[in-house]
Structures are given as structure tokens and as C-alpha cells.
Scaffold this active site. Sequence first.
Site, PDB file in Angstrom:
ATOM      1  N   HIS A   1     -10.110  -4.891  -3.548  1.00  0.00           N
ATOM      2  CA  HIS A   1      -8.772  -5.129  -3.000  1.00  0.00           C
ATOM      3  C   HIS A   1      -8.900  -5.553  -1.551  1.00  0.00           C
ATOM      4  O   HIS A   1      -9.740  -5.042  -0.822  1.00  0.00           O
ATOM      5  CB  HIS A   1      -7.895  -3.877  -3.108  1.00  0.00           C
ATOM      6  N   MET A   2      -8.061  -6.493  -1.179  1.00  0.00           N
ATOM      7  CA  MET A   2      -8.026  -6.966   0.204  1.00  0.00           C
ATOM      8  C   MET A   2      -6.786  -6.375   0.875  1.00  0.00           C
ATOM      9  O   MET A   2      -5.664  -6.610   0.429  1.00  0.00           O
ATOM     10  CB  MET A   2      -7.976  -8.493   0.236  1.00  0.00           C
ATOM     11  N   HIS A   3      -7.017  -5.585   1.921  1.00  0.00           N
ATOM     12  CA  HIS A   3      -5.903  -5.089   2.727  1.00  0.00           C
ATOM     13  C   HIS A   3      -5.387  -6.225   3.604  1.00  0.00           C
ATOM     14  O   HIS A   3      -6.180  -6.973   4.190  1.00  0.00           O
ATOM     15  CB  HIS A   3      -6.366  -3.973   3.669  1.00  0.00           C
TER      16      HIS A   3
ATOM     17  N   ASP B   1       0.854  -1.193   0.000  1.00  0.00           N
ATOM     18  CA  ASP B   1       0.000   0.000   0.000  1.00  0.00           C
ATOM     19  C   ASP B   1       0.889   1.243   0.000  1.00  0.00           C
ATOM     20  O   ASP B   1       1.896   1.311   0.703  1.00  0.00           O
ATOM     21  CB  ASP B   1      -0.928  -0.004   1.225  1.00  0.00           C
ATOM     22  N   ILE B   2       0.492   2.241  -0.790  1.00  0.00           N
ATOM     23  CA  ILE B   2       1.298   3.453  -0.941  1.00  0.00           C
ATOM     24  C   ILE B   2       1.263   4.306   0.332  1.00  0.00           C
ATOM     25  O   ILE B   2       2.174   5.087   0.577  1.00  0.00           O
ATOM     26  CB  ILE B   2       0.804   4.255  -2.174  1.00  0.00           C
TER      27      ILE B   2
ATOM     28  N   ASN C   1     -12.941  -3.168   2.089  1.00  0.00           N
ATOM     29  CA  ASN C   1     -13.919  -2.093   2.232  1.00  0.00           C
ATOM     30  C   ASN C   1     -14.818  -2.076   1.007  1.00  0.00           C
ATOM     31  O   ASN C   1     -14.342  -2.211  -0.124  1.00  0.00           O
ATOM     32  CB  ASN C   1     -13.206  -0.751   2.372  1.00  0.00           C
TER      33      ASN C   1
ATOM     34  N   GLU D   1     -12.259   3.604  -1.258  1.00  0.00           N
ATOM     35  CA  GLU D   1     -11.726   4.740  -2.029  1.00  0.00           C
ATOM     36  C   GLU D   1     -11.415   4.342  -3.458  1.00  0.00           C
ATOM     37  O   GLU D   1     -11.609   5.133  -4.384  1.00  0.00           O
ATOM     38  CB  GLU D   1     -10.450   5.276  -1.371  1.00  0.00           C
ATOM     39  N   VAL D   2     -10.892   3.143  -3.647  1.00  0.00           N
ATOM     40  CA  VAL D   2     -10.534   2.675  -4.993  1.00  0.00           C
ATOM     41  C   VAL D   2     -11.544   1.604  -5.394  1.00  0.00           C
ATOM     42  O   VAL D   2     -11.663   0.572  -4.713  1.00  0.00           O
ATOM     43  CB  VAL D   2      -9.099   2.121  -5.027  1.00  0.00           C
TER      44      VAL D   2
END
Length: 119
Positions: A101-103, A32-33, A88, A96-97
Site C-alpha cells: 500500500h502506498m500512503h 486511512d483508518i 513501508n 504493519e499490513v
Amino acid sequence: MNDPNCIFCKIVRGEIPAKKIHDDAEVIAFHDIRPQAPVHFLVIPKAHVATLYDAGPEHVAALGKMLAIAGRLAREAGAAEGFRTIINTGPVGHQEVYHVHMHVLGGPDPLGPMLSRKR
Ligand code: AMP
Ligand code: ZN
């Protein structure tokens, strides 16, 4: 399958850089950035799926693989004593994106509570 304007599709296509830690036919993983824990990377399907609301039977293999590789990648990234996975979805989930995607979040120390309480 692929959205020309989606930032994560651009990472899949190699058009913008990412610190990739996994890449196969169905999924990629990258750091993650804006990390929120010592270990914080994202695992995404290569196919563009905007949200979990949009997931269907055709995504079962990629979504299953995202879970199946999370533990190995977390351990390799330095989270050997546990981690948290978060997906999310939508405005209520603060997505947000809009590419699923899985954090994966972890680190040497225990994370905070699962949810911060709303005031
Ligand atoms: P979410 O709120 O679940 O949609 O989280 C989106 C995540 O994507 C955030 O943690 C961002 O820091 C992360 N992110 C956005 N752009 C990039 C990028 N180019 N490379 C890596 N992570 C990104
Ligand atoms: Zn996309």
C-alpha cells in the site's frame, strides 16, 4: 492473487467497509483508518502482493497506476500544494499490513521531516 485472511484483500472484496475514493480494475484507494495528516489515504493494488520484495513484472501496471493517480486523488482530497508518498516494507520499514500500500499524506500545512531520528 487474493488472500482470504488479508485485511486489504477483504476491503478489495467489499467484506469490510472502507471510505473508498477510487476503484478501477487494478487499484483502489481509501482513507486511512488512523490518519496521520489532514489528508491520509492509501492506494493499493487489487491483487494481493505482500511486500515490494514480492513485486514482479506482472505488477508493473498496477504499481504504475498507483503513482499515476496519486496526484489527482491528493488534489481532490484537499492536498493541492504537495503531498508525500510512502511505501513501508518489512520490519525495518515498520510495515504493519502485508499487502502493498502506498500512503499519500498531505494537508494545508507542510509535513514534518521525512524521518524522525532514532534516539
Ligand atoms: P503500514 O505501517 O505502512 O503497514 O500502514 C498500515 C496502515 O493501514 C496504517 O496507517 C493503518 O492505520 C491502516 N489501516 C489498517 N487497517 C485499516 C482499515 N481497515 N482501513 C483503512 N486503513 C487501515
Ligand atoms: Zn491482500
